[in-house]
Enzyme design. Sequence first.
Site, PDB file in Angstrom:
ATOM      1  N   ASP A  12      45.793  31.540  35.831  1.00 34.62           N
ATOM      2  CA  ASP A  12      47.025  31.695  36.617  1.00 34.62           C
ATOM      3  C   ASP A  12      48.087  32.490  35.851  1.00 34.62           C
ATOM      4  O   ASP A  12      48.148  32.434  34.625  1.00 34.62           O
ATOM      5  CB  ASP A  12      47.566  30.297  36.965  1.00 34.62           C
ATOM      6  CG  ASP A  12      48.559  30.343  38.111  1.00 34.62           C
ATOM      7  OD1 ASP A  12      48.675  31.400  38.765  1.00 34.62           O
ATOM      8  OD2 ASP A  12      49.227  29.330  38.342  1.00 34.62           O
ATOM      9  N   HIS A  29      46.612  41.519  37.883  1.00 37.46           N
ATOM     10  CA  HIS A  29      45.210  41.113  38.064  1.00 37.46           C
ATOM     11  C   HIS A  29      44.279  41.990  37.228  1.00 37.46           C
ATOM     12  O   HIS A  29      43.301  41.514  36.651  1.00 37.46           O
ATOM     13  CB  HIS A  29      44.824  41.188  39.541  1.00 37.46           C
ATOM     14  CG  HIS A  29      45.570  40.205  40.407  1.00 37.46           C
ATOM     15  ND1 HIS A  29      45.694  38.875  40.081  1.00 37.46           N
ATOM     16  CD2 HIS A  29      46.245  40.357  41.575  1.00 37.46           C
ATOM     17  CE1 HIS A  29      46.399  38.251  41.016  1.00 37.46           C
ATOM     18  NE2 HIS A  29      46.748  39.130  41.932  1.00 37.46           N
ATOM     19  N   LEU A 123      25.034  33.017  27.943  1.00 40.50           N
ATOM     20  CA  LEU A 123      26.239  32.415  28.535  1.00 40.50           C
ATOM     21  C   LEU A 123      26.105  32.418  30.060  1.00 40.50           C
ATOM     22  O   LEU A 123      25.812  33.454  30.658  1.00 40.50           O
ATOM     23  CB  LEU A 123      27.490  33.230  28.144  1.00 40.50           C
ATOM     24  CG  LEU A 123      28.773  32.825  28.873  1.00 40.50           C
ATOM     25  CD1 LEU A 123      29.243  31.433  28.441  1.00 40.50           C
ATOM     26  CD2 LEU A 123      29.890  33.833  28.616  1.00 40.50           C
TER      27      LEU A 123
HETATM   28  C1  FPP Z   1      46.275  33.734  39.734  1.00 40.87           C
HETATM   29  O1  FPP Z   1      47.421  34.453  39.369  1.00 40.87           O
HETATM   30  C2  FPP Z   1      45.124  34.587  39.671  1.00 40.87           C
HETATM   31  C3  FPP Z   1      44.317  34.874  40.725  1.00 40.87           C
HETATM   32  C4  FPP Z   1      44.542  34.360  42.086  1.00 40.87           C
HETATM   33  C5  FPP Z   1      43.189  35.770  40.576  1.00 40.87           C
HETATM   34  C6  FPP Z   1      42.511  35.750  39.253  1.00 40.87           C
HETATM   35  C7  FPP Z   1      41.513  36.822  39.270  1.00 40.87           C
HETATM   36  C8  FPP Z   1      41.201  37.619  38.236  1.00 40.87           C
HETATM   37  C9  FPP Z   1      41.751  37.486  36.878  1.00 40.87           C
HETATM   38  C10 FPP Z   1      40.213  38.680  38.495  1.00 40.87           C
HETATM   39  C11 FPP Z   1      38.869  38.064  38.647  1.00 40.87           C
HETATM   40  C12 FPP Z   1      37.843  39.050  38.647  1.00 40.87           C
HETATM   41  C13 FPP Z   1      36.555  38.782  38.380  1.00 40.87           C
HETATM   42  C14 FPP Z   1      35.630  39.888  38.295  1.00 40.87           C
HETATM   43  C15 FPP Z   1      36.044  37.425  38.176  1.00 40.87           C
HETATM   44  P1  FPP Z   1      48.601  34.590  40.409  1.00 40.87           P
HETATM   45  O2  FPP Z   1      48.421  35.843  41.151  1.00 40.87           O
HETATM   46  O3  FPP Z   1      48.661  33.376  41.275  1.00 40.87           O
HETATM   47  O4  FPP Z   1      49.829  34.646  39.456  1.00 40.87           O
HETATM   48  P2  FPP Z   1      51.293  34.102  39.707  1.00 40.87           P
HETATM   49  O5  FPP Z   1      51.170  32.598  39.788  1.00 40.87           O
HETATM   50  O6  FPP Z   1      52.030  34.549  38.513  1.00 40.87           O
HETATM   51  O7  FPP Z   1      51.792  34.713  40.967  1.00 40.87           O
END
Ligand code: FPP
Length: 235
Positions: A12, A29, A123
């Site tokens: 997050d 992201h 893994l």
């Molecule tokens: C939460 O941060 C994150 C997500 C909803 C997406 C996480 C996804 C990735 C890191 C990419 C994954 C890719 C692969 C290939 C597995 P948020 O957007 O809710 O952050 P905020 O709380 O600061 O708004």
Amino acid sequence: MTIPNHIAIIMDGNGRWAKERRMPRYYGHQEGVKSLKRIVKCCGDIGIKVLTVYAFSTENWKRPVREVKSLMQLMEQTFSDDLDELIANGVRIKILGDVTSVSPRQQRICQTAEERTRHNDRLFLNVAFNYGGRMEIVHAARALASAVRQGQFTVDEITEDVFAQYLFTKGFADPDLIIRTGGELRASNFLLWQGAYAEWYFTDTLWPDFDIEEFEKAIASFRQRERRYGSIKDK
Ligand code: FPP
């Protein structure tokens, strides 16, 4: 105590990380994927066997179309451009979630990632994609009910172990440690069944900033915990 066998992560804070830099959420992201790659590599190096990450929840569809699209693109990109590197590092990918309701193109990409990495065992990387803990439990209950109807089990034969065989994580031990970055202190529908006895580690660090040092701190914290599974120390 040894290192955890199975670590799960709620990644997050990507959006806030981007906002702090006056950049679009997509950029956060993108950096989040870099962070994930760092942690995947580290898990392989230090001998963590299973890593489960929350990439896209059943609730994330409520985000603006543009952001959903960019998250999908990132998944696709990672699973195509980085697949050879993952294979070279002995990573086996499994998608946890309802893949049947995503686009045929995404289904194909997920399937290819699982198929091309199926011989690896250094893994196990479980990617929770279109995943929700409650949805997973309902999905399992339906499948189990159908198995009972077909005569494969009697109702009395349903145990916790049998139930677990109907979850997306079938065959995997439960997570020992669940890490949540980004400062929120909640489970957000992640691994509700499997996390019953997991140790939680929360950090304010935003996911793109989560580095090896932070990861080691989380593992060190886990190693100091005393896991009793409802029992007491000295009987
Ligand atoms: C939460 O941060 C994150 C997500 C909803 C997406 C996480 C996804 C990735 C890191 C990419 C994954 C890719 C692969 C290939 C597995 P948020 O957007 O809710 O952050 P905020 O709380 O600061 O708004």
